[in-house]
Enzyme design. Structure first.
Site, PDB file in Angstrom:
ATOM      1  N   HIS A  62      40.562  -3.062  38.818  1.00 46.22           N
ATOM      2  CA  HIS A  62      41.470  -2.262  39.649  1.00 46.22           C
ATOM      3  C   HIS A  62      40.756  -1.016  40.142  1.00 46.22           C
ATOM      4  O   HIS A  62      39.619  -0.741  39.737  1.00 46.22           O
ATOM      5  CB  HIS A  62      42.761  -1.932  38.904  1.00 46.22           C
ATOM      6  CG  HIS A  62      42.602  -1.022  37.716  1.00 46.22           C
ATOM      7  ND1 HIS A  62      41.880  -1.351  36.593  1.00 46.22           N
ATOM      8  CD2 HIS A  62      43.105   0.235  37.465  1.00 46.22           C
ATOM      9  CE1 HIS A  62      41.953  -0.359  35.711  1.00 46.22           C
ATOM     10  NE2 HIS A  62      42.666   0.617  36.223  1.00 46.22           N
ATOM     11  N   HIS A  64      41.286   2.265  39.873  1.00 45.24           N
ATOM     12  CA  HIS A  64      41.190   3.572  39.215  1.00 45.24           C
ATOM     13  C   HIS A  64      39.705   3.855  38.978  1.00 45.24           C
ATOM     14  O   HIS A  64      38.944   2.962  38.608  1.00 45.24           O
ATOM     15  CB  HIS A  64      41.968   3.585  37.892  1.00 45.24           C
ATOM     16  CG  HIS A  64      43.454   3.729  38.096  1.00 45.24           C
ATOM     17  ND1 HIS A  64      44.382   3.269  37.211  1.00 45.24           N
ATOM     18  CD2 HIS A  64      44.145   4.297  39.117  1.00 45.24           C
ATOM     19  CE1 HIS A  64      45.606   3.552  37.672  1.00 45.24           C
ATOM     20  NE2 HIS A  64      45.486   4.168  38.828  1.00 45.24           N
ATOM     21  N   ASP A  66      37.780   5.149  36.846  1.00 44.33           N
ATOM     22  CA  ASP A  66      37.033   4.869  35.610  1.00 44.33           C
ATOM     23  C   ASP A  66      36.635   3.402  35.505  1.00 44.33           C
ATOM     24  O   ASP A  66      35.964   3.016  34.550  1.00 44.33           O
ATOM     25  CB  ASP A  66      37.821   5.315  34.364  1.00 44.33           C
ATOM     26  CG  ASP A  66      39.218   4.733  34.270  1.00 44.33           C
ATOM     27  OD1 ASP A  66      39.890   4.627  35.308  1.00 44.33           O
ATOM     28  OD2 ASP A  66      39.649   4.371  33.149  1.00 44.33           O
ATOM     29  N   HIS A  67      37.030   2.600  36.489  1.00 42.34           N
ATOM     30  CA  HIS A  67      36.682   1.173  36.463  1.00 42.34           C
ATOM     31  C   HIS A  67      35.762   0.749  37.607  1.00 42.34           C
ATOM     32  O   HIS A  67      35.303  -0.381  37.629  1.00 42.34           O
ATOM     33  CB  HIS A  67      37.948   0.309  36.457  1.00 42.34           C
ATOM     34  CG  HIS A  67      38.746   0.504  35.212  1.00 42.34           C
ATOM     35  ND1 HIS A  67      38.740  -0.382  34.159  1.00 42.34           N
ATOM     36  CD2 HIS A  67      39.533   1.548  34.831  1.00 42.34           C
ATOM     37  CE1 HIS A  67      39.523   0.083  33.191  1.00 42.34           C
ATOM     38  NE2 HIS A  67      40.007   1.256  33.573  1.00 42.34           N
ATOM     39  N   HIS A 142      49.884  -2.697  36.006  1.00 45.55           N
ATOM     40  CA  HIS A 142      49.352  -1.345  35.934  1.00 45.55           C
ATOM     41  C   HIS A 142      49.932  -0.550  37.098  1.00 45.55           C
ATOM     42  O   HIS A 142      50.689  -1.095  37.896  1.00 45.55           O
ATOM     43  CB  HIS A 142      47.818  -1.437  35.977  1.00 45.55           C
ATOM     44  CG  HIS A 142      47.108  -0.227  35.481  1.00 45.55           C
ATOM     45  ND1 HIS A 142      47.506   0.504  34.384  1.00 45.55           N
ATOM     46  CD2 HIS A 142      45.979   0.390  35.940  1.00 45.55           C
ATOM     47  CE1 HIS A 142      46.668   1.508  34.204  1.00 45.55           C
ATOM     48  NE2 HIS A 142      45.741   1.472  35.133  1.00 45.55           N
ATOM     49  N   ASP A 212      43.284  -2.388  32.851  1.00 47.63           N
ATOM     50  CA  ASP A 212      44.304  -1.684  32.061  1.00 47.63           C
ATOM     51  C   ASP A 212      45.640  -2.382  32.278  1.00 47.63           C
ATOM     52  O   ASP A 212      45.867  -2.947  33.353  1.00 47.63           O
ATOM     53  CB  ASP A 212      44.431  -0.241  32.544  1.00 47.63           C
ATOM     54  CG  ASP A 212      43.127   0.543  32.460  1.00 47.63           C
ATOM     55  OD1 ASP A 212      42.164   0.065  31.845  1.00 47.63           O
ATOM     56  OD2 ASP A 212      43.062   1.624  33.059  1.00 47.63           O
ATOM     57  N   HIS A 270      39.121   1.611  25.528  1.00 50.80           N
ATOM     58  CA  HIS A 270      39.860   2.412  26.502  1.00 50.80           C
ATOM     59  C   HIS A 270      40.821   3.367  25.788  1.00 50.80           C
ATOM     60  O   HIS A 270      41.926   3.627  26.247  1.00 50.80           O
ATOM     61  CB  HIS A 270      40.614   1.488  27.472  1.00 50.80           C
ATOM     62  CG  HIS A 270      41.005   2.150  28.771  1.00 50.80           C
ATOM     63  ND1 HIS A 270      42.163   2.865  28.929  1.00 50.80           N
ATOM     64  CD2 HIS A 270      40.396   2.181  29.987  1.00 50.80           C
ATOM     65  CE1 HIS A 270      42.253   3.300  30.174  1.00 50.80           C
ATOM     66  NE2 HIS A 270      41.185   2.920  30.839  1.00 50.80           N
TER      67      HIS A 270
HETATM   68 ZN    ZN Z   1      41.223   2.907  32.943  1.00 51.15          ZN
HETATM   69 ZN    ZN Z   2      43.786   2.269  35.257  1.00 44.87          ZN
END
Ligand code: ZN
Ligand code: ZN
Length: 315
Positions: A62, A64, A66-67, A142, A212, A270
């Site tokens: 996805h 976000h 951090d990914h 998510h 997530d 995570h």
């Molecule tokens: Zn994340």
């Molecule tokens: Zn996320």
């Protein structure tokens, strides 16, 4: 055949010293699959002694940061290295618009063909296949569209018991035996009975990556019986309301999914940056699903055999 997961990063969105955002490398035989690409992933790959040029496909869950914020740097580096081989990228809608814009604004011209294929959490199913694996998307829930990925090893051929084969056997007959057939002559007389010369192939292994997501029991049938499951466990149960509000899971919920799906082993990660000590999260998950381990950065998990064993620590 090798079937290993290297944990490159298993942190969550807020940066913490000594921790990196989500990224894993799945190695099946001679194939490398990069799953998520948080900031700094290319450096983590170098630390794990992975030659970047050997990557053939990248899977983003996805959008976000951090990914996937490490993706721009990695794709650019591959160009600087003069890559010409095709690269296959899978991720949610939007990634196919973001990347060309970043490349346009930064004057980046890729030296290799980048093939992008969109994923959709509302349409989980077959996505990709290679010589060694098939890949499916998994439905996650998510705050933005998000899918997990399920990697299944392809069914392997039967193993030949070489000591039982006559020296004169024809190569074509060996091929038939490996495929599970009996070998007959042109008149239909049995020459080689399969079970006398072969052993069943090892069971194909499977690995599911789920980050997530909200606690989402509908995921269970998709991952039933996989050898190993990575599931996010951002919060502890006392913050389950916050988990629900932010579309994340607790360690208890991750373990419940693992238990209900009857997986071989659960890896959790995570964790929220509010938990410097992972022990309470691990204990909470193990109370429900004992075969839970923490996806510690730098570790390599061999998914070859149950019980799953940690084979090395690169950190
Ligand atoms: Zn994340
Ligand atoms: Zn996320």
């Amino acid at each position: 055949m090798t079937f290993q997961v290297t944990i490159l990063g298993s942190g969550s969105a807020f940066p913490v010293m000594g921790s990196h955002p989500s990224s894993q490398l799945l190695t099946v035989g001679n194939e490398h699959f990069l799953i998520d690409c948080g900031e700094g992933t290319q450096y983590r790959l170098l630390e794990a002694h992975v030659r970047l040029g050997r990557l053939s496909s990248i899977f983003i869950t996805h959008l976000h940061g951090d990914h996937y914020f490490g993706l721009f740097g990695l794709l650019n580096t591959l160009s600087l290295g003069g890559r010409t081989k095709d690269l296959y990228l899978f991720g949610p809608r939007g990634l196919g618009e973001i990347l060309p814009e970043v490349f346009r604004q930064s004057g980046t011209q890729l030296t290799y063909p980048l093939h992008f294929q969109e994923t959709d959490p509302d349409r989980p199913g077959p996505l990709w296949s290679t010589a060694n694996v098939t890949v499916e998307t998994l439905p996650l829930r998510h705050r933005v569209p998000c899918t997990g990925f399920l990697f299944r090893e392809r069914k392997r051929l039967r193993s030949i018991q070489k000591d039982k084969l006559p020296d004169t056997i024809h190569y074509e007959h060996i091929r038939l035996l490996k495929e599970g057939q009996d070998v007959l002559d042109e008149r239909g007389t049995l020459l080689y009975k399969n079970e006398d010369y072969t052993l069943p192939p090892p069971r194909p292994r499977a690995y599911a990556y789920c980050s997530d997501t909200l606690y989402w029991p509908e995921l269970v049938p998709y991952i039933r019986g996989v050898d190993a499951l990575y599931h996010e466990a951002t919060f502890l149960t006392d913050l389950s309301e916050l988990a629900e509000k932010t579309f994340h899971s607790t360690a208890w919920q991750a373990a419940t999914i693992a238990r209900d799906a009857g997986v071989g082993q659960l890896l959790i990660g995570h964790l929220s940056s509010r938990y410097p000590d992972p022990q309470p999260s691990l204990a909470e998950a193990q109370a429900i699903f004992p075969n839970t381990v923490m996806a510690v950065e730098g570790q390599v998990f061999d998914i070859a055999n149950l019980p799953h064993t940690l084979v090395s620590d690169n950190k």
